[in-house]
Design a protein around this motif. Structure first.
Motif, PDB file in Angstrom:
ATOM      1  N   SER A   1       0.989  -1.085  -0.079  1.00  0.00           N
ATOM      2  CA  SER A   1      -0.021   0.136   0.055  1.00  0.00           C
ATOM      3  C   SER A   1       0.801   1.043   0.042  1.00  0.00           C
ATOM      4  O   SER A   1       1.972   1.059   0.335  1.00  0.00           O
ATOM      5  CB  SER A   1      -0.787   0.052   1.207  1.00  0.00           C
ATOM      6  OG  SER A   1      -0.132   0.145   2.419  1.00  0.00           O
TER       7      SER A   1
ATOM      8  N   HIS B   1       4.672   6.258  -6.000  1.00  0.00           N
ATOM      9  CA  HIS B   1       4.173   6.822  -4.874  1.00  0.00           C
ATOM     10  C   HIS B   1       4.316   8.008  -4.510  1.00  0.00           C
ATOM     11  O   HIS B   1       4.756   8.376  -3.275  1.00  0.00           O
ATOM     12  CB  HIS B   1       4.186   5.540  -3.764  1.00  0.00           C
ATOM     13  CG  HIS B   1       3.325   4.400  -3.843  1.00  0.00           C
ATOM     14  ND1 HIS B   1       2.175   4.368  -4.196  1.00  0.00           N
ATOM     15  CD2 HIS B   1       3.769   3.044  -3.895  1.00  0.00           C
ATOM     16  CE1 HIS B   1       1.681   3.195  -4.252  1.00  0.00           C
ATOM     17  NE2 HIS B   1       2.654   2.156  -4.126  1.00  0.00           N
TER      18      HIS B   1
ATOM     19  N   TYR C   1       4.680   1.298   1.613  1.00  0.00           N
ATOM     20  CA  TYR C   1       5.768   1.826   0.712  1.00  0.00           C
ATOM     21  C   TYR C   1       6.368   2.979   1.371  1.00  0.00           C
ATOM     22  O   TYR C   1       7.702   2.888   1.150  1.00  0.00           O
ATOM     23  CB  TYR C   1       5.196   2.177  -0.598  1.00  0.00           C
ATOM     24  CG  TYR C   1       6.440   2.443  -1.828  1.00  0.00           C
ATOM     25  CD1 TYR C   1       6.565   1.298  -2.396  1.00  0.00           C
ATOM     26  CD2 TYR C   1       7.221   3.444  -1.952  1.00  0.00           C
ATOM     27  CE1 TYR C   1       7.836   1.398  -3.311  1.00  0.00           C
ATOM     28  CE2 TYR C   1       8.151   3.602  -2.692  1.00  0.00           C
ATOM     29  CZ  TYR C   1       8.375   2.691  -3.600  1.00  0.00           C
ATOM     30  OH  TYR C   1       9.622   2.625  -4.289  1.00  0.00           O
TER      31      TYR C   1
END
Length: 386
Positions: A60, A85, A64
């Motif tokens: 997720s 991300h 991360y």
């Protein structure tokens, strides 16, 4: 003697092998070590790095961030250039600073603003930057209404995801029926409207598209370097018209790019793209990351990746201007080395044929010349897949 600079690029575009090359060839001859991670073991970015590791899959965004913080602390990363991300990572800037890592990325407010193209268009329009007419579409009926209005105004409609990057999902709508024309030659971005509507009506969930006119060339990508004081250090436009590429310092492109970068705090590297709507340049997209073509500014005597790393370290390079504009050029592909390991896909194919793959040899830290790499024992101890 200046200390070594350790830079990490997480899952990023293959073109960033040139970003890495420029960091190593920095004007001050500063020692730079590159760490890279990626989900594809055959990414050339991994082979270009000094050390590399596979990225864990299925994390997720929050998980991360924990992985990234651990990487930075364990490897002594000075500057982290996040692409995967990015929005989650920049929200934890203080935690990265606490482990000694500077983030080469804008603040979370700027990243969030430009993730959604509709919100971004509304924001830049409010400061006087021209944008094309657009509709946010989530259903077949909304798509028909948007396409008909654009056609009434004399435009050809196209669509792309309201959030996304790199031209993924971009399509041009045509009224021509599907025929052998679509099956000859190379794949085309043109899609018949009736097929798009059928797909929408059969979909289990709504889409989130931005529908707008098909914009014309030239396309101009303005690469910006902006300080944490919201002041531009560099802005240079790269032009694209068919195969021909070039550079520009014309204010019709640079002035709105500066207004966006400074007005919305696009710190460090950003890329702001324009195209033509009739006779007027309009905003096409804003990327809160280094562009894949950033290295092309080396043809103007600039090493922008290194200037950005210096800025992230607090070593302000000052205002920069290209000493000259390079001649027009084109882009061609060329070979780059890969890791000297077999692909997982190839091992799976061997197993399917009844062959027993040899045990994988342990991967050692890199000690050879640039271009070779290995994962350190720390990655194995941390449970990262080999």
């Amino acid at each position: 003697m200046a200390s070594r600079v350790r830079v990490w690029l997480n899952r990023t575009y293959a073109e960033n092998v040139f970003f890495i090359d420029q960091l190593r060839r920095n004007p001050g001859d500063r020692a730079v070590e590159i760490h890279a991670t990626h989900g594809d073991p055959d990414s050339p970015v991994l082979a270009a790095a000094d050390t590399a590791a596979p990225e864990p899959e299925g994390l997720s965004p929050a998980a991360y961030v924990e992985y990234a913080l651990a990487q930075c602390a364990r490897r002594g990363i000075d500057v982290f250039v996040p692409r995967l991300h990015q929005s989650a990572i920049v929200a934890h800037r203080a935690e990265f600073e606490a482990v000694g890592t500077a983030l080469l990325a804008p603040p979370p407010e700027a990243v969030a603003l430009f993730r959604d193209k509709v919100i971004a268009y509304e924001a830049v329009q409010s400061i006087g930057v021209p944008v094309p007419p657009w509709w946010r579409v989530r259903s077949a009926d909304e798509l028909v209404a948007a396409v008909e209005e654009l056609e009434r105004q004399g435009y050809q409609a196209c669509f792309k995801p309201a959030s996304g990057a790199g031209g993924v999902g971009f399509r041009v709508i045509t009224r021509a029926p599907f025929s052998l024309t679509q099956l000859s030659g190379f794949p085309s971005p043109y899609v018949p409207l009736d097929l798009v509507l059928d797909a929408l009506r059969l979909a289990d969930e709504p889409v989130d598209w931005l529908v707008m006119p098909r914009l014309e060339q030239p396309e101009v990508s303005v690469d910006c370097l902006t300080g944490p004081d919201n002041r531009i250090r560099l802005a240079v436009g790269r032009t694209k018209n068919g195969r021909r590429r070039g550079f520009t310092l014309h204010e019709q492109w640079l002035e709105p790019a500066r207004r966006i970068a400074e007005g919305f705090g696009l710190h460090h590297l950003s890329n702001i793209q324009f195209r033509m709507l009739g006779e007027q340049p309009v905003l096409m997209d804003v990327n809160t990351r280094p562009a894949g073509g950033l290295h092309q500014l080396s043809l103007c005597g600039l090493n922008v990746p290194w200037a950005a790393v210096r800025l992230a370290l607090g070593e302000d390079p000052g205002e920069m201007a290209p000493p000259f504009l390079g001649q027009d050029y084109t882009v061609v592909s060329g070979p780059r080395p890969l890791r000297p390991v077999p692909l997982p896909r190839q091992r799976a194919e061997a197993a399917a044929l009844g062959a027993v793959p040899a045990p994988a040899a342990p991967v050692e830290p890199r000690t050879a010349a640039p271009g070779r790499l290995g994962a350190s024992a720390a990655d194995t101890a941390a449970g990262a897949p080999a």
